[in-house]
Design an enzyme around this catalytic site. Structure first.
Site, PDB file in Angstrom:
ATOM      1  CG  PHE A  84      -0.233   0.031   2.542  1.00  0.00           C
ATOM      2  CD1 PHE A  84       0.044   1.233   3.183  1.00  0.00           C
ATOM      3  CD2 PHE A  84       0.155  -1.155   3.160  1.00  0.00           C
ATOM      4  CE1 PHE A  84       0.697   1.248   4.402  1.00  0.00           C
ATOM      5  CE2 PHE A  84       0.809  -1.147   4.387  1.00  0.00           C
ATOM      6  CZ  PHE A  84       1.080   0.064   5.009  1.00  0.00           C
ATOM      7  CB  CYS A  85       1.857   3.841  -1.656  1.00  0.00           C
ATOM      8  SG  CYS A  85       1.009   3.641  -3.234  1.00  0.00           S
ATOM      9  CB  THR A  86      -0.025   8.432  -0.360  1.00  0.00           C
ATOM     10  OG1 THR A  86       1.077   8.443   0.538  1.00  0.00           O
ATOM     11  CG2 THR A  86      -0.995   9.558  -0.007  1.00  0.00           C
TER      12      THR A  86
END
Length: 298
Positions: free
Chosen positions: A177-179
């Site tokens: 996951f990331c922003t």
């Protein structure tokens, strides 16, 4: 004035970056004077976060969609109570997210997208390794329960970290996951190119999860760092309480801004001892100019 904010990206071949850049600026000059933020253009696509008066932002989004079908990519909206960026820029780049690994090509292959409402079920699987692909100053603000944090200073450290810490024969399922989702496009493409078979990533990123999943069902702890003057957002994409040091760009909690080393616009306890007299003078002049133009809020 309340600002509408759009976080967007789409991987799509772009052949003539300079012509596209000029067209975007021309539309901005004529139709969207309140627009602020940054758009990045690269041969692999478009990425950015921009804000404006709601009707002006909608005009720019429709214009970009006519050029690049951005509504078929990743597009998320939120609000900001104050102007989220100082000005509008369109910047050409070699890569949307710098990794320097040509085998990581999201236009050829990416991991399996997982919708925000299905994310909890996936990461509850004990066989899944949950991996944060963001930098260390972002993970400081918030992270998913049980996630592995590589403690990266920059994203270009990701390939070496994977080589040193993960094994496709051992780590059969990796969920990342990331922003907003774009780093995971590159990261998942890289991992697939290096033998990892079951690679998943959160569609729309943390922002989509915070918008979709209620706080009582959430596995997210803290806020999510964002790259604008809001600094962080929480569930429902409400503005958080974090600030950022304008000398070293370190996110600061409310408690950290109470420390004696913190001076608004000048320094914090992370950088106070490293400020040269020349740097401090420049920061004070910058802060004075900003306060005269925008007031004390920053």
């Amino acid at each position: 004035m309340a600002y509408k904010v759009a976080a967007l990206y789409k991987f799509t071949p772009v052949e003539d970056i300079e012509t596209l850049r000029k067209a975007i600026y021309a539309f901005y000059d004529t139709h969207t004077p309140s627009l602020c933020g940054t758009l990045l253009l690269a041969p692999e696509g478009i990425n950015g976060t921009i804000g404006a008066a709601p009707e002006e932002l909608d005009k720019m989004i429709d214009f970009l969609n006519d050029l690049l079908d951005i509504k078929e990519g990743e597009l998320k909206f939120s609000e900001a109570s104050e102007q989220p960026f100082n000005r509008f820029k369109v910047r050409p780049k070699k890569e949307l997210i710098t990794l320097r690994k040509p085998e990581a090509d999201p236009n050829k292959q990416v991991g399996e997208y997982v919708e925000a409402q299905d994310w909890n079920d996936l990461i509850n699987d004990p066989e899944v390794l949950l991996l944060d692909t963001r930098n260390d100053y972002e993970t400081k603000v918030g992270i998913f329960e049980g996630a592995v944090d590589p403690n990266m200073k920059v994203f270009t450290e990701f390939p070496d970290w994977v080589e040193e810490n993960l094994n496709p024969k051992k780590h059969k399922k990796v969920a990342m996951f990331c922003t907003g989702g774009i780093r995971c496009e590159k990261a998942s493409s890289y991992m697939l190119a290096h033998g990892f078979e079951n690679v998943y990533h959160l569609k729309g990123g943390i922002l989509k999860y915070l918008e979709t999943v209620s706080s009582d069902e959430s596995k997210w702890k803290g806020d999510c760092f964002v790259f604008d003057q809001r600094v962080s957002v929480g569930h429902g994409l409400s503005e958080g309480d974090w600030k950022v040091c304008h000398a070293c760009r370190e996110p600061l909690s409310a408690e950290e801004t109470e420390r004696p080393e913190f001076e608004h616009g000048i320094s914090c306890h992370y950088c106070k001892d490293t400020l040269t007299p020349e740097r401090e003078k420049a920061l004070r002049e910058r802060q004075k100019h900003y306060s005269e133009r925008y007031g004390d809020a920053q």
